[in-house]
Design an enzyme around this catalytic site. Structure first.
Site, PDB file in Angstrom:
ATOM      1  N   CYS A 159     -57.574 -30.767  22.684  1.00 26.28           N
ATOM      2  CA  CYS A 159     -58.064 -30.135  23.918  1.00 26.28           C
ATOM      3  C   CYS A 159     -58.563 -31.197  24.905  1.00 26.28           C
ATOM      4  N   CYS A 168     -50.094 -27.022  17.741  1.00 23.48           N
ATOM      5  CA  CYS A 168     -50.305 -26.216  16.528  1.00 23.48           C
ATOM      6  C   CYS A 168     -49.060 -26.252  15.635  1.00 23.48           C
ATOM      7  N   CYS A 224     -56.730 -28.016   9.018  1.00 22.28           N
ATOM      8  CA  CYS A 224     -56.183 -28.512  10.297  1.00 22.28           C
ATOM      9  C   CYS A 224     -57.221 -28.397  11.419  1.00 22.28           C
ATOM     10  N   CYS A 227     -53.295 -23.570  30.686  1.00 23.82           N
ATOM     11  CA  CYS A 227     -53.175 -24.761  29.829  1.00 23.82           C
ATOM     12  C   CYS A 227     -52.624 -24.315  28.485  1.00 23.82           C
ATOM     13  N   CYS A 260     -53.599 -26.713  23.324  1.00 22.02           N
ATOM     14  CA  CYS A 260     -54.040 -26.379  21.955  1.00 22.02           C
ATOM     15  C   CYS A 260     -52.935 -25.659  21.186  1.00 22.02           C
ATOM     16  N   CYS A 312     -55.307 -21.599   8.828  1.00 24.04           N
ATOM     17  CA  CYS A 312     -55.583 -22.859   9.533  1.00 24.04           C
ATOM     18  C   CYS A 312     -55.890 -23.966   8.527  1.00 24.04           C
ATOM     19  N   CYS A 363     -55.797 -28.557  17.174  1.00 28.46           N
ATOM     20  CA  CYS A 363     -56.064 -27.972  18.497  1.00 28.46           C
ATOM     21  C   CYS A 363     -57.387 -28.476  19.062  1.00 28.46           C
ATOM     22  N   ASP A 397     -54.581  -6.256  28.306  1.00 28.27           N
ATOM     23  CA  ASP A 397     -55.545  -7.075  29.005  1.00 28.27           C
ATOM     24  C   ASP A 397     -56.064  -6.331  30.251  1.00 28.27           C
TER      25      ASP A 397
HETATM   26  C1  B12 Z   1     -61.320 -13.733  28.502  1.00 30.37           C
HETATM   27  C2  B12 Z   1     -59.930 -14.204  28.114  1.00 30.37           C
HETATM   28  C3  B12 Z   1     -59.619 -15.549  28.292  1.00 30.37           C
HETATM   29  C4  B12 Z   1     -60.675 -16.590  28.647  1.00 30.37           C
HETATM   30  C5  B12 Z   1     -61.528 -16.891  27.383  1.00 30.37           C
HETATM   31  C6  B12 Z   1     -60.677 -17.077  26.108  1.00 30.37           C
HETATM   32  C7  B12 Z   1     -61.403 -16.673  24.818  1.00 30.37           C
HETATM   33  N1  B12 Z   1     -61.136 -17.348  23.735  1.00 30.37           N
HETATM   34  O1  B12 Z   1     -62.210 -15.743  24.821  1.00 30.37           O
HETATM   35  C8  B12 Z   1     -59.796 -17.773  29.138  1.00 30.37           C
HETATM   36  C9  B12 Z   1     -59.641 -17.685  30.651  1.00 30.37           C
HETATM   37  C10 B12 Z   1     -60.311 -19.169  28.783  1.00 30.37           C
HETATM   38  C11 B12 Z   1     -58.484 -17.445  28.481  1.00 30.37           C
HETATM   39  C12 B12 Z   1     -57.491 -18.394  28.244  1.00 30.37           C
HETATM   40  C13 B12 Z   1     -56.288 -18.111  27.627  1.00 30.37           C
HETATM   41  N2  B12 Z   1     -55.785 -16.906  27.348  1.00 30.37           N
HETATM   42 CO1  B12 Z   1     -56.834 -15.263  27.469  1.00 30.37          CO
HETATM   43  N3  B12 Z   1     -57.750 -13.619  27.378  1.00 30.37           N
HETATM   44  C14 B12 Z   1     -58.989 -13.294  27.587  1.00 30.37           C
HETATM   45  C15 B12 Z   1     -59.223 -11.810  27.280  1.00 30.37           C
HETATM   46  C16 B12 Z   1     -59.228 -11.040  28.590  1.00 30.37           C
HETATM   47  C17 B12 Z   1     -60.491 -11.514  26.479  1.00 30.37           C
HETATM   48  C18 B12 Z   1     -60.745 -12.446  25.284  1.00 30.37           C
HETATM   49  C19 B12 Z   1     -62.073 -12.150  24.625  1.00 30.37           C
HETATM   50  O2  B12 Z   1     -62.329 -11.022  24.264  1.00 30.37           O
HETATM   51  N4  B12 Z   1     -62.947 -13.148  24.488  1.00 30.37           N
HETATM   52  C20 B12 Z   1     -64.258 -12.969  23.871  1.00 30.37           C
HETATM   53  C21 B12 Z   1     -64.540 -14.066  22.864  1.00 30.37           C
HETATM   54  C22 B12 Z   1     -65.849 -13.780  22.135  1.00 30.37           C
HETATM   55  O3  B12 Z   1     -63.479 -14.041  21.923  1.00 30.37           O
HETATM   56  P1  B12 Z   1     -62.925 -15.334  21.211  1.00 30.37           P
HETATM   57  O4  B12 Z   1     -63.359 -16.560  21.870  1.00 30.37           O
HETATM   58  O5  B12 Z   1     -61.475 -15.112  21.008  1.00 30.37           O
HETATM   59  O6  B12 Z   1     -63.687 -15.274  19.800  1.00 30.37           O
HETATM   60  C23 B12 Z   1     -63.199 -14.430  18.753  1.00 30.37           C
HETATM   61  C24 B12 Z   1     -62.958 -15.233  17.470  1.00 30.37           C
HETATM   62  O7  B12 Z   1     -62.715 -16.594  17.734  1.00 30.37           O
HETATM   63  C25 B12 Z   1     -64.136 -14.905  16.630  1.00 30.37           C
HETATM   64  N5  B12 Z   1     -65.218 -15.880  16.670  1.00 30.37           N
HETATM   65  C26 B12 Z   1     -65.971 -16.230  17.704  1.00 30.37           C
HETATM   66  N6  B12 Z   1     -66.915 -17.095  17.318  1.00 30.37           N
HETATM   67  C27 B12 Z   1     -66.759 -17.279  15.998  1.00 30.37           C
HETATM   68  C28 B12 Z   1     -67.470 -18.103  15.121  1.00 30.37           C
HETATM   69  C29 B12 Z   1     -67.078 -18.113  13.782  1.00 30.37           C
HETATM   70  C30 B12 Z   1     -67.833 -18.988  12.880  1.00 30.37           C
HETATM   71  C31 B12 Z   1     -65.987 -17.325  13.358  1.00 30.37           C
HETATM   72  C32 B12 Z   1     -65.543 -17.348  11.946  1.00 30.37           C
HETATM   73  C33 B12 Z   1     -65.282 -16.519  14.268  1.00 30.37           C
HETATM   74  C34 B12 Z   1     -65.685 -16.507  15.582  1.00 30.37           C
HETATM   75  O8  B12 Z   1     -64.657 -13.662  17.088  1.00 30.37           O
HETATM   76  C35 B12 Z   1     -64.324 -13.442  18.438  1.00 30.37           C
HETATM   77  C36 B12 Z   1     -63.939 -11.988  18.620  1.00 30.37           C
HETATM   78  O9  B12 Z   1     -62.803 -11.667  17.860  1.00 30.37           O
HETATM   79  C37 B12 Z   1     -57.939 -11.492  26.408  1.00 30.37           C
HETATM   80  C38 B12 Z   1     -57.402 -10.076  26.569  1.00 30.37           C
HETATM   81  C39 B12 Z   1     -58.274  -9.093  25.802  1.00 30.37           C
HETATM   82  N7  B12 Z   1     -58.676  -8.042  26.463  1.00 30.37           N
HETATM   83  O10 B12 Z   1     -58.563  -9.310  24.643  1.00 30.37           O
HETATM   84  C40 B12 Z   1     -56.913 -12.546  26.873  1.00 30.37           C
HETATM   85  C41 B12 Z   1     -56.001 -13.163  25.815  1.00 30.37           C
HETATM   86  C42 B12 Z   1     -56.859 -13.549  24.640  1.00 30.37           C
HETATM   87  N8  B12 Z   1     -55.529 -14.382  26.453  1.00 30.37           N
HETATM   88  C43 B12 Z   1     -54.320 -14.716  26.162  1.00 30.37           C
HETATM   89  C44 B12 Z   1     -53.692 -15.930  26.553  1.00 30.37           C
HETATM   90  C45 B12 Z   1     -52.178 -15.998  26.415  1.00 30.37           C
HETATM   91  C46 B12 Z   1     -54.454 -17.006  27.025  1.00 30.37           C
HETATM   92  C47 B12 Z   1     -53.991 -18.457  27.233  1.00 30.37           C
HETATM   93  C48 B12 Z   1     -53.040 -18.967  26.158  1.00 30.37           C
HETATM   94  C49 B12 Z   1     -53.352 -18.575  28.649  1.00 30.37           C
HETATM   95  C50 B12 Z   1     -52.992 -19.981  29.069  1.00 30.37           C
HETATM   96  N9  B12 Z   1     -51.928 -20.565  28.540  1.00 30.37           N
HETATM   97  O11 B12 Z   1     -53.654 -20.571  29.893  1.00 30.37           O
HETATM   98  C51 B12 Z   1     -55.351 -19.214  27.218  1.00 30.37           C
HETATM   99  C52 B12 Z   1     -55.723 -19.698  25.806  1.00 30.37           C
HETATM  100  C53 B12 Z   1     -57.045 -20.417  25.763  1.00 30.37           C
HETATM  101  C54 B12 Z   1     -57.681 -20.366  24.378  1.00 30.37           C
HETATM  102  N10 B12 Z   1     -57.693 -21.480  23.654  1.00 30.37           N
HETATM  103  O12 B12 Z   1     -58.140 -19.307  23.973  1.00 30.37           O
HETATM  104  C55 B12 Z   1     -53.680 -13.709  25.224  1.00 30.37           C
HETATM  105  C56 B12 Z   1     -53.664 -14.314  23.805  1.00 30.37           C
HETATM  106  C57 B12 Z   1     -52.453 -13.942  22.977  1.00 30.37           C
HETATM  107  C58 B12 Z   1     -52.573 -14.559  21.598  1.00 30.37           C
HETATM  108  N11 B12 Z   1     -51.468 -14.946  21.011  1.00 30.37           N
HETATM  109  O13 B12 Z   1     -53.658 -14.702  21.087  1.00 30.37           O
HETATM  110  C59 B12 Z   1     -54.652 -12.454  25.407  1.00 30.37           C
HETATM  111  C60 B12 Z   1     -54.840 -11.615  24.147  1.00 30.37           C
HETATM  112  C61 B12 Z   1     -54.052 -11.607  26.549  1.00 30.37           C
HETATM  113  C62 B12 Z   1     -52.879 -10.747  26.082  1.00 30.37           C
HETATM  114  N12 B12 Z   1     -52.967  -9.442  26.234  1.00 30.37           N
HETATM  115  O14 B12 Z   1     -51.898 -11.224  25.567  1.00 30.37           O
HETATM  116  N13 B12 Z   1     -58.405 -16.130  28.127  1.00 30.37           N
HETATM  117  S1  SF4 Z   2     -53.738 -26.270  15.496  1.00 31.45           S
HETATM  118 FE1  SF4 Z   2     -53.168 -24.209  14.752  1.00 31.45          FE
HETATM  119  S2  SF4 Z   2     -53.307 -24.343  12.495  1.00 31.45           S
HETATM  120 FE2  SF4 Z   2     -54.402 -26.105  13.341  1.00 31.45          FE
HETATM  121  S3  SF4 Z   2     -56.537 -25.408  13.449  1.00 31.45           S
HETATM  122 FE3  SF4 Z   2     -55.624 -25.017  15.466  1.00 31.45          FE
HETATM  123  S4  SF4 Z   2     -54.915 -22.912  15.338  1.00 31.45           S
HETATM  124 FE4  SF4 Z   2     -55.292 -23.573  13.242  1.00 31.45          FE
HETATM  125  S1  SF4 Z   3     -56.199 -23.926  26.816  1.00 30.00           S
HETATM  126 FE1  SF4 Z   3     -56.358 -26.162  27.149  1.00 30.00          FE
HETATM  127  S2  SF4 Z   3     -58.465 -26.514  27.843  1.00 30.00           S
HETATM  128 FE2  SF4 Z   3     -58.380 -24.429  26.964  1.00 30.00          FE
HETATM  129  S3  SF4 Z   3     -58.972 -24.691  24.825  1.00 30.00           S
HETATM  130 FE3  SF4 Z   3     -56.744 -24.856  24.852  1.00 30.00          FE
HETATM  131  S4  SF4 Z   3     -56.335 -27.063  25.110  1.00 30.00           S
HETATM  132 FE4  SF4 Z   3     -58.485 -26.725  25.636  1.00 30.00          FE
END
Ligand code: B12
Ligand code: SF4
Ligand code: SF4
Length: 374
Positions: free
Chosen positions: A204, A254, A197, A247, A250, A194, A200, A140
């Site tokens: 939220c 799961c 399901c 938070c 979600c 998934c 999540c 990260d």
């Molecule tokens: C920015 C960021 C955040 C942001 C945005 C999260 C996000 N989803 O992007 C915020 C601050 C909200 C955040 C929160 C959290 N984060 Co964070 N975060 C990051 C970071 C720095 C970048 C993520 C990123 O690239 N986002 C860009 C967007 C575009 O990606 P995305 O939303 O995941 O979308 C992907 C897919 O969903 C898919 N997709 C998108 N749209 C669509 C649409 C369709 C139709 C389909 C099929 C697919 C698809 O493609 C995208 C690219 O792969 C990474 C570290 C890293 N460098 O990767 C850590 C990281 C993802 N975070 C992490 C963690 C632990 C968290 C939290 C759990 C922390 C917490 N408990 O509060 C939460 C979880 C929230 C959540 N539900 O995601 C871990 C996740 C570990 C894991 N098991 O996945 C990471 C990998 C850090 C690490 N090195 O461990 N995070």
């Molecule tokens: S709760 Fe877990 S298994 Fe269900 S849709 Fe979300 S990520 Fe997928």
């Molecule tokens: S981390 Fe909390 S607020 Fe963010 S997507 Fe998951 S349940 Fe929603």
């Protein structure tokens, strides 16, 4: 004559050393993630990154590791489990509005430090065994789409909540990478499970998962309490409840997290009683106490002002009590403008009896609308 490098053996050595270093899984992928790049660009275009300017700044470098470190042809992904098994039950803390809920990932030592140090040693040791090679370690800490590479390396699939999860490990783990010019044998990408399901999405509190796999970070409590620098939009404050740092909702719902493993790394043990801390007590910390107690924790990075802002919101959501009003008043005169505004909001809620947690509907989070239940 020097022997050609046995890449399969090098990968096996790396995997064995990774296990010794405390990693729970390792895999290797190519650098190509064209579909993820498209999703990233759409996410940025939609403004879902909010104030995380660093997500936009690097553009496609984030989806092209070869542009970040020239010569990169493989991504070695690692997973480290962090679930703190001895911590107070997450549901119990969330259900106790006088306590502050801190994400499970942040109860122990800062994972960036833990994983980065172990990964750097891993790469260095391998170079000592097989000879020098090009690499860079990331946790990260660099513009890399970590989950996409980890999925392709077989570590899990990206769930509808957008975290990476695995059938035998759930999602309570961190990711890290070694970007390298070694042509190591690749693993098979993980398949997705998934199914139908949507737990999540339903769970939220702020409706931040606007569609499967699509997270509007501007609504996400993790973003609001950690990455968002400005005032927290009023419309979203009630739904934040007592979550003062990150938070987990979600992930807590799961079904695959029934198969998650407890952290084995000692650094992820709970520190400073953060799993069971009272909001009024945390709000009473001075800046010096915050600095001293949070040093070495991921929480340290948000700083005292955002920490205080977040707790003020949770106090505004706590059951009405003289103790809470006293704690808020005690800080009101000696704080920053931003914290003061959140204290005023909390005091108004306390005095008007408009407390309790509500879910937010999908209205524009940019609007600082006053909650209609007030
Ligand atoms: C920015 C960021 C955040 C942001 C945005 C999260 C996000 N989803 O992007 C915020 C601050 C909200 C955040 C929160 C959290 N984060 Co964070 N975060 C990051 C970071 C720095 C970048 C993520 C990123 O690239 N986002 C860009 C967007 C575009 O990606 P995305 O939303 O995941 O979308 C992907 C897919 O969903 C898919 N997709 C998108 N749209 C669509 C649409 C369709 C139709 C389909 C099929 C697919 C698809 O493609 C995208 C690219 O792969 C990474 C570290 C890293 N460098 O990767 C850590 C990281 C993802 N975070 C992490 C963690 C632990 C968290 C939290 C759990 C922390 C917490 N408990 O509060 C939460 C979880 C929230 C959540 N539900 O995601 C871990 C996740 C570990 C894991 N098991 O996945 C990471 C990998 C850090 C690490 N090195 O461990 N995070
Ligand atoms: S709760 Fe877990 S298994 Fe269900 S849709 Fe979300 S990520 Fe997928
Ligand atoms: S981390 Fe909390 S607020 Fe963010 S997507 Fe998951 S349940 Fe929603």
């Amino acid at each position: 004559m020097t022997q050609p490098l046995d890449l399969a053996a090098a990968k096996n050595q790396l995997a064995a050393r990774a296990r010794e270093a405390g990693f729970d899984r390792i895999g290797v992928a190519s650098i190509d993630i064209p579909e993820d790049e498209q999703h990233l660009l759409r996410w940025l275009d939609d403004g879902f990154h909010g104030e995380m300017d660093y997500m936009r700044r690097h553009g496609t470098m984030r989806s092209r590791p070869q542009d970040l470190v020239p010569g990169t042809i493989r991504v070695v992904s690692v997973r480290m489990d962090y679930w703190p098994a001895a911590a107070r039950d997450a549901g119990a803390v969330l259900g106790d509005a006088g306590s502050g809920y801190i994400s499970r990932y942040a109860l122990g030592r800062d994972y960036h430090k833990v994983l980065r140090g172990a990964l750097a040693r891993l790469a260095k040791d391998l170079a000592g065994e097989i000879g020098p090679f090009g690499y860079r370690v990331c946790v990260d800490s660099a513009p890399v789409l970590e989950k996409a590479h980890a999925r392709n390396a077989g570590l899990g699939w990206i769930g509808k909540h957008t975290n990476l999860l695995a059938r035998d490990a759930g999602s309570w783990f961190f990711l890290g990478e070694i970007l390298t010019d070694l042509p190591l044998p690749q693993d098979e990408p993980a398949s997705a499970h998934c199914g139908t399901c949507t737990a999540c999405i339903t769970a939220c509190p702020t409706a931040a998962i606007v569609a499967p796999y699509r997270l509007d970070a501007r609504r996400c409590i993790s973003y609001l309490t950690i990455e968002h620098h400005s005032a927290i939009p009023e419309a979203l404050r009630p739904a934040i409840g007592n979550r003062i740092y990150g938070c987990d909702d979600c992930q807590l719902v799961c079904p695959w997290n029934r198969f998650a493993h407890a952290a084995s790394h000692p650094d992820f043990k709970v520190r400073h009683g953060l799993d069971a801390a009272r909001l009024t007590e945390l709000f009473g910390w001075t800046e010096a106490q915050f600095e001293e107690r949070m040093r070495g924790s991921a929480i340290y990075r948000i700083g005292y002002e955002k920490w205080s802002r977040n707790i003020a919101v949770a106090l505004g959501n706590a059951p009405g009590s003289e103790d809470v009003i006293r704690a808020l008043n005690q800080r009101a005169e000696r704080t920053t403008e931003q914290v003061r505004e959140h204290i005023d909001w909390a005091l108004f809620r306390q005095r008007s009896g408009a407390v309790g947690v509500q879910s937010a509907s999908q209205e524009d989070p940019g609007q600082n609308a006053v909650n209609t239940s007030m």
